[in-house]
Design a protein around this motif. Structure first.
Motif, mmCIF file in Angstrom:
data_model
loop_
_atom_site.group_PDB
_atom_site.id
_atom_site.type_symbol
_atom_site.label_atom_id
_atom_site.label_comp_id
_atom_site.label_asym_id
_atom_site.label_seq_id
_atom_site.Cartn_x
_atom_site.Cartn_y
_atom_site.Cartn_z
ATOM 1 N N UNK A 39 0.701 -1.488 0.424
ATOM 2 C CA UNK A 39 0.373 -0.173 -0.062
ATOM 3 C C UNK A 39 0.371 1.270 0.053
ATOM 4 N N UNK A 40 2.381 1.287 -0.285
ATOM 5 C CA UNK A 40 2.968 2.156 -0.192
ATOM 6 C C UNK A 40 2.962 2.712 -1.236
ATOM 7 N N UNK A 41 2.758 4.027 -1.645
ATOM 8 C CA UNK A 41 3.088 4.624 -2.554
ATOM 9 C C UNK A 41 4.813 5.177 -3.598
ATOM 10 N N UNK A 42 5.501 4.611 -1.968
ATOM 11 C CA UNK A 42 6.658 5.704 -2.271
ATOM 12 C C UNK A 42 7.534 4.560 -2.835
ATOM 13 N N UNK A 43 7.195 2.771 -3.382
ATOM 14 C CA UNK A 43 8.024 1.722 -3.824
ATOM 15 C C UNK A 43 6.690 0.841 -4.685
ATOM 16 N N UNK A 44 6.925 0.379 -5.304
ATOM 17 C CA UNK A 44 6.896 -1.597 -5.804
ATOM 18 C C UNK A 44 7.716 -2.111 -5.496
ATOM 19 N N UNK A 45 7.442 -3.342 -5.223
ATOM 20 C CA UNK A 45 7.664 -4.666 -4.175
ATOM 21 C C UNK A 45 7.430 -5.744 -5.616
ATOM 22 N N UNK A 46 8.001 -6.416 -5.634
ATOM 23 C CA UNK A 46 7.809 -7.316 -6.969
ATOM 24 C C UNK A 46 8.892 -8.974 -6.527
ATOM 25 N N UNK A 47 7.845 -9.935 -7.069
ATOM 26 C CA UNK A 47 8.173 -11.463 -6.167
ATOM 27 C C UNK A 47 8.957 -11.849 -7.492
ATOM 28 N N UNK A 48 10.456 -12.529 -7.127
ATOM 29 C CA UNK A 48 10.874 -13.559 -8.237
ATOM 30 C C UNK A 48 10.569 -14.794 -7.594
ATOM 31 N N UNK A 49 9.951 -16.030 -8.978
ATOM 32 C CA UNK A 49 9.124 -17.131 -8.493
ATOM 33 C C UNK A 49 10.225 -18.446 -9.478
ATOM 34 N N UNK A 50 9.833 -18.901 -8.978
ATOM 35 C CA UNK A 50 11.201 -20.318 -9.994
ATOM 36 C C UNK A 50 9.888 -20.858 -10.396
ATOM 37 N N UNK A 51 10.257 -21.554 -12.098
ATOM 38 C CA UNK A 51 9.198 -22.393 -12.635
ATOM 39 C C UNK A 51 8.307 -22.843 -11.449
ATOM 40 N N UNK A 52 8.205 -23.762 -10.204
ATOM 41 C CA UNK A 52 6.931 -23.939 -9.714
ATOM 42 C C UNK A 52 6.158 -23.191 -9.302
ATOM 43 N N UNK A 53 6.413 -21.861 -9.342
ATOM 44 C CA UNK A 53 5.560 -20.646 -8.784
ATOM 45 C C UNK A 53 5.561 -20.849 -7.000
ATOM 46 N N UNK A 54 7.167 -20.848 -6.497
ATOM 47 C CA UNK A 54 7.524 -21.137 -5.357
ATOM 48 C C UNK A 54 8.817 -19.852 -5.303
ATOM 49 N N UNK A 55 7.982 -19.132 -4.770
ATOM 50 C CA UNK A 55 8.324 -17.331 -3.699
ATOM 51 C C UNK A 55 10.330 -17.772 -3.836
ATOM 52 N N UNK A 56 10.846 -17.019 -5.064
ATOM 53 C CA UNK A 56 12.473 -17.949 -4.395
ATOM 54 C C UNK A 56 13.099 -15.776 -4.102
ATOM 55 N N UNK A 57 12.826 -14.840 -4.400
ATOM 56 C CA UNK A 57 13.316 -13.211 -3.679
ATOM 57 C C UNK A 57 12.820 -12.325 -3.984
ATOM 58 N N UNK A 58 12.603 -11.145 -4.200
ATOM 59 C CA UNK A 58 12.091 -10.005 -4.435
ATOM 60 C C UNK A 58 12.926 -9.292 -4.896
ATOM 61 N N UNK A 59 12.540 -7.828 -5.722
ATOM 62 C CA UNK A 59 13.149 -7.042 -5.906
ATOM 63 C C UNK A 59 11.971 -5.769 -6.303
ATOM 64 N N UNK A 60 12.645 -4.518 -5.265
ATOM 65 C CA UNK A 60 12.409 -3.077 -4.863
ATOM 66 C C UNK A 60 12.579 -2.284 -5.426
ATOM 67 N N UNK A 61 12.155 -1.311 -5.749
ATOM 68 C CA UNK A 61 12.128 -0.589 -6.527
ATOM 69 C C UNK A 61 11.085 0.656 -4.628
#
Length: 181
Positions: free
Chosen positions: A57-79
């Motif tokens: 909900x924070x307007x000062x950021x964009x958070x992305x999740x990195x998922x492997x081919x099985x759709x498991x979260x393995x990381x994040x990439x954040x602005x």
């Protein structure tokens, strides 16, 4: 933004329904990941979920999740720290699954996130900091077009060796991004 690479990895925006799976990443952080990112080895589940949901909900950021081919979260990439007046922001990325390191996944996610920052958000400048004892990350950032600006000398301690390391400051400007692409 939803991106899929040739190996089936996905980079997509964080969603509220991801909160529990995200929090599980922090139940026991791999010591090497903690060392290279400055993270703690453990975070309380409720705190991780609250942090995750507040970020969405924070307007000062964009958070992305990195998922492997099985759709498991393995990381994040954040602005984060987006300043719309200055058209600048901070960038960070973490891959928590050590078996996914050294495969080019991080470089791909960095490129996708940087492209989003300049194309979609309209940034002029994107900056980051990285520890001097994380040469793999430094190479990935340089490959994406980031330039070293300086260093906070002996600003961090490498938990593996107990010795000091530098906190290297890097950035990429819109003109450099355009030239790099």
């Amino acid at each position: 933004m939803i991106c899929r690479n040739d190996s089936g990895y996905i980079l997509r925006p964080s969603l509220p329904e991801d909160s529990q799976n995200y929090a599980r990443l922090f139940d026991q952080v791999d010591p090497e990941v903690a060392r290279l990112t400055g993270s703690a080895l453990h975070y309380d589940c409720d705190e991780a979920v609250s942090f995750f949901l507040a970020n969405i909900d924070d307007e000062t950021r964009r958070d992305f999740l990195l998922l492997d081919p099985t759709s498991r979260i393995i990381g994040e990439s954040v602005i984060n720290e987006i300043d719309s007046k200055l058209r600048s922001a901070n960038f960070r990325i973490a891959i928590f699954d050590t078996s996914s390191l050294g495969c080019g996944i991080g470089s791909w996610a960095i490129e996708q996130t940087v492209d989003f920052a300049f194309r979609e958000i309209g940034l002029h400048r994107l900056s980051l900091d990285v520890f001097s004892f994380n040469p793999r990350a430094i190479r990935a950032y340089e490959k994406a077009g980031f330039v070293r600006e300086g260093a906070l000398r002996d600003a961090v301690i490498d938990s593996a060796t107990g010795s000091y390391g530098d906190d290297i400051l890097m950035s990429i400007l819109e003109s450099e991004w355009r030239e790099h692409r």
